[in-house]
Design a protein around this motif. Sequence first.
Motif, short mmCIF file in Angstrom:
data_model
loop_
_atom_site.label_atom_id
_atom_site.label_comp_id
_atom_site.label_asym_id
_atom_site.label_seq_id
_atom_site.Cartn_x
_atom_site.Cartn_y
_atom_site.Cartn_z
N TRP A 179 31.82 55.47 41.58
CA TRP A 179 32.89 56.11 40.80
C TRP A 179 32.44 56.49 39.41
N ALA A 180 31.28 56.04 39.03
CA ALA A 180 30.78 56.56 37.75
C ALA A 180 29.41 57.19 37.98
N ASP A 181 29.33 58.05 38.97
CA ASP A 181 28.06 58.75 39.19
C ASP A 181 27.90 59.75 38.04
N PRO A 182 26.86 59.59 37.22
CA PRO A 182 26.81 60.42 36.00
C PRO A 182 26.70 61.91 36.29
N GLY A 183 26.12 62.30 37.44
CA GLY A 183 25.98 63.73 37.76
C GLY A 183 27.32 64.43 37.88
N LYS A 184 28.29 63.68 38.46
CA LYS A 184 29.63 64.26 38.64
C LYS A 184 30.27 64.53 37.27
N TYR A 185 30.11 63.58 36.35
CA TYR A 185 30.69 63.77 35.02
C TYR A 185 29.93 64.84 34.23
N ALA A 186 28.63 64.97 34.53
CA ALA A 186 27.86 66.04 33.87
C ALA A 186 28.43 67.40 34.26
N LEU A 187 28.80 67.56 35.54
CA LEU A 187 29.37 68.83 36.01
C LEU A 187 30.71 69.11 35.32
N ILE A 188 31.57 68.09 35.28
CA ILE A 188 32.89 68.27 34.66
C ILE A 188 32.74 68.56 33.16
N TYR A 221 42.62 58.18 40.42
CA TYR A 221 42.71 57.65 39.05
C TYR A 221 41.64 58.25 38.12
N GLU A 222 40.72 59.06 38.68
CA GLU A 222 39.74 59.72 37.80
C GLU A 222 40.29 61.02 37.20
N ILE A 223 41.38 61.55 37.78
CA ILE A 223 41.89 62.84 37.29
C ILE A 223 42.29 62.77 35.80
N PRO A 224 42.99 61.69 35.34
CA PRO A 224 43.25 61.62 33.90
C PRO A 224 41.97 61.62 33.06
N LEU A 225 40.91 61.00 33.59
CA LEU A 225 39.63 61.01 32.85
C LEU A 225 39.11 62.45 32.75
N PHE A 226 39.23 63.20 33.85
CA PHE A 226 38.76 64.58 33.83
C PHE A 226 39.56 65.40 32.82
N ILE A 227 40.90 65.17 32.79
CA ILE A 227 41.74 65.93 31.85
C ILE A 227 41.35 65.58 30.41
N ALA A 228 41.04 64.30 30.17
CA ALA A 228 40.61 63.88 28.83
C ALA A 228 39.31 64.60 28.47
N MET A 229 38.40 64.73 29.46
CA MET A 229 37.14 65.44 29.20
C MET A 229 37.42 66.92 28.89
N GLY A 230 38.42 67.48 29.57
CA GLY A 230 38.81 68.87 29.28
C GLY A 230 39.25 69.02 27.84
#
Length: 778
Positions: free
Chosen positions: A513-522, A338-347
């Motif tokens: 599921w909200a580890d900020p480092g992972k979102y920093a990479l994306i 369910y995080e993949i849509p969030l990643f696409i939104a970040m893209g």
Amino acid sequence: MANITKKVSWSSRADESAAAGESTPLLNGSEQPQHSRQDSLRGRPKEIPHNEKLLSLKYESLDYDNIENQLFLEEERRMSYMGFRCLEISRWVVCGLIGILTGLIACFIDIVVEQLAGIKYQLIKENIEKFTETGGLSISLILWAVLNFTFVMVGAIIVAFFEPIAAGSGIPQIKCYLNGVKIPRVVRLKTLVIKVCGVICSVVGGLAVGKEGPMIHSGAVVAAGVSQGRSTSLKRDFKIFEYFRRDTEKRDFVSAGAAAGVSAAFGAPVGGVLFSLEEGASFWNQMLTWRIFFASMISTFTLNFVLSIYHSHAGDLSNPGLINFGRFEGDSVTYNLYEIPLFIAMGAIGGFLGALFNVLNYWLTIFRIRYVHRPCLQVMEAMLVAAVTATVSFTMIYFSNDCQPLGPESTEEYPLQLFCADGEYNSMATAFFNTPERSVRSLFHNQPGTYNPLTLGLFTLTYFFLACWTYGLAVSAGVFIPSLLIGAAWGRLFGILLASTSSGGAQHSNAIWADPGKYALIGAAAQLGGIVRMTLSLTVIMVEATGNVTYGLPIMLVLMTAKIVGDYFEEGLYDIHIKLQSVPFLHWEAPATSHWLTAREVMSSPVTCLNRIEKVGTIVDILSNTSTNHNGFPVVVQVLESDEPAKLCGLILRSQLIVLLKHKVFVELARSRLTRRKLQLKDFRDAYPRFPPIQSIHVSQDERECMMDLTEFMNPTPYTVPQETSLPRVFKLFRALGLRHLVVADDENRVVGLVTRKDLARYHLGKHGLEELQLAQT
């Protein structure tokens, strides 16, 4: 047209050096543009008109296609099977040397930057700590600004006054070179020296730049130099690798050098090979891929090995590249469906922000082309940016009250206490008071809670505009690291906000599921993809640099989304800069709606042809004619005893004719007793790549009456197409074979026109369908 001369800034110094008598292969010795340039300097208007609907005639193509004349075929036939084997071995040796030298240059840059930045930050840190207690922090600000100012001034002066082509990252220029465009001075030794010194100055000077982009250009210059076995700048010839002295071989080696540069910068050998494939090389075969991969591997190994000795853990090969993102391990690498849509939104966010960055930079570059075109103004602008960067950084740190405890596991290099309590440090300082690579790593790996959302928001905003203003200055600098840093900051902010919105339920599950480092990479991947629009190679570079394949899919999805969204608004940054220089760049395919155009409508005509046995005076006059300045001449033969028009029998290049005139290969001299030695391919290779201009060759009045037989030297089998061939077909042939001239012939093999790179690059898809660019002499 004279006023637009200054528009092309990549080689604005090339015209002057030509005027000073240095032979540049650019205008083949034609004098005309220099006069117009001098006139424009005298009565120069305040503003220089700018028109991107122009295509510059000053860029020549590379001769990627071998000239299969009699000399070439005789040499190839004389060569034994062992000779070919030795050549193949020497290609591998050259690739190994390219890898070693590129790795050593990367080490040099890294060590010097680390030492100088360490001294600078230590000085400022001690100064700030001293004045925090006693008051008078403005002195610390002045010290910081002056240090930045000094380094950037040195970096800008050497670039603006000595070698303007060393400005920027060099990736657009190398893309053009690998596309088949001869950019003047791009692979010279002087360019390399100034590039390396310039990038050290700009990174230590605290600008929002990275040292990774220029590594690609440095690798390409190393490759071009090593593969020729001599240095034309130092006037030294080592008499090795003479067979490789032609554009075909040199261009293949340059693609290996660019790959080795990527590999040294990011520790990503596979990413380097894919970068060369995606961004650069038009021609690809299996052996070339393998050799390029070898160069990339050697490059990253050399860097690793030397740095391990420098860090006194000899043999510990854990620093594969200049930038080390650190390892992503444990809980931080897991992600759910369910995080993949969030990643696409970040893209999509990355694509939009990247397009915004590119649009701002585009208008800024046009402003620079029009008003900031004198070297002294360019140096002043760079110094202004350095001072503003230091002031903004200082102000942000000064007014930030985001204090974090300095724990035992804290990885801060230069923790600044400022107004925080004892045992705490200012977290805004971690972002600004550091080299950009270290800031990226801390955004990826610091514990959740080390950054306050407001700190990240302000940092993203200021750094975005600083990086945008910095790209395009007259300093050597890359855009990779600033883009990653901006993206990592807003990505981490995104992660923190996600965690805070969902913190109602179970606390421990959210931490994962909200580890900020992972979102920093994306976020970093999204921002970089949005600015440069690379997909394939960037995915692999990010996966290799993080050392974890788990994120392969999210990074790929993010980069694809960023590219699609970004392309909707504006082109990639490198493409914009190529277009602003009016370079005749050929894309992979012909424009989609160009099928209705044929070779007859696209070709240049009438064509200047030469007879197979031509009078020397005619040849000299044709070459000296500055208004045409052609580089390829179809050779025709008259059918005996008939009035029929002459038929095509070959093609000869300007550079070949100049060598023939220089060695006085005339029929009369050959018949007389003064039989000179037969001209060999070696004579052509020795003159490559800086062929003398026609003005430097003296031909007496008697010699003008002699005849010259071109049979032996012309290419008897040039590629030709009928007049009715469609544009996409002509384009495909031209692009796939790396041609420089394509002869258009009629049913009876008479020359009706000639297609060159400019004729094809003129047509491109604009907002209103197929558009045709104007050709300009500048």
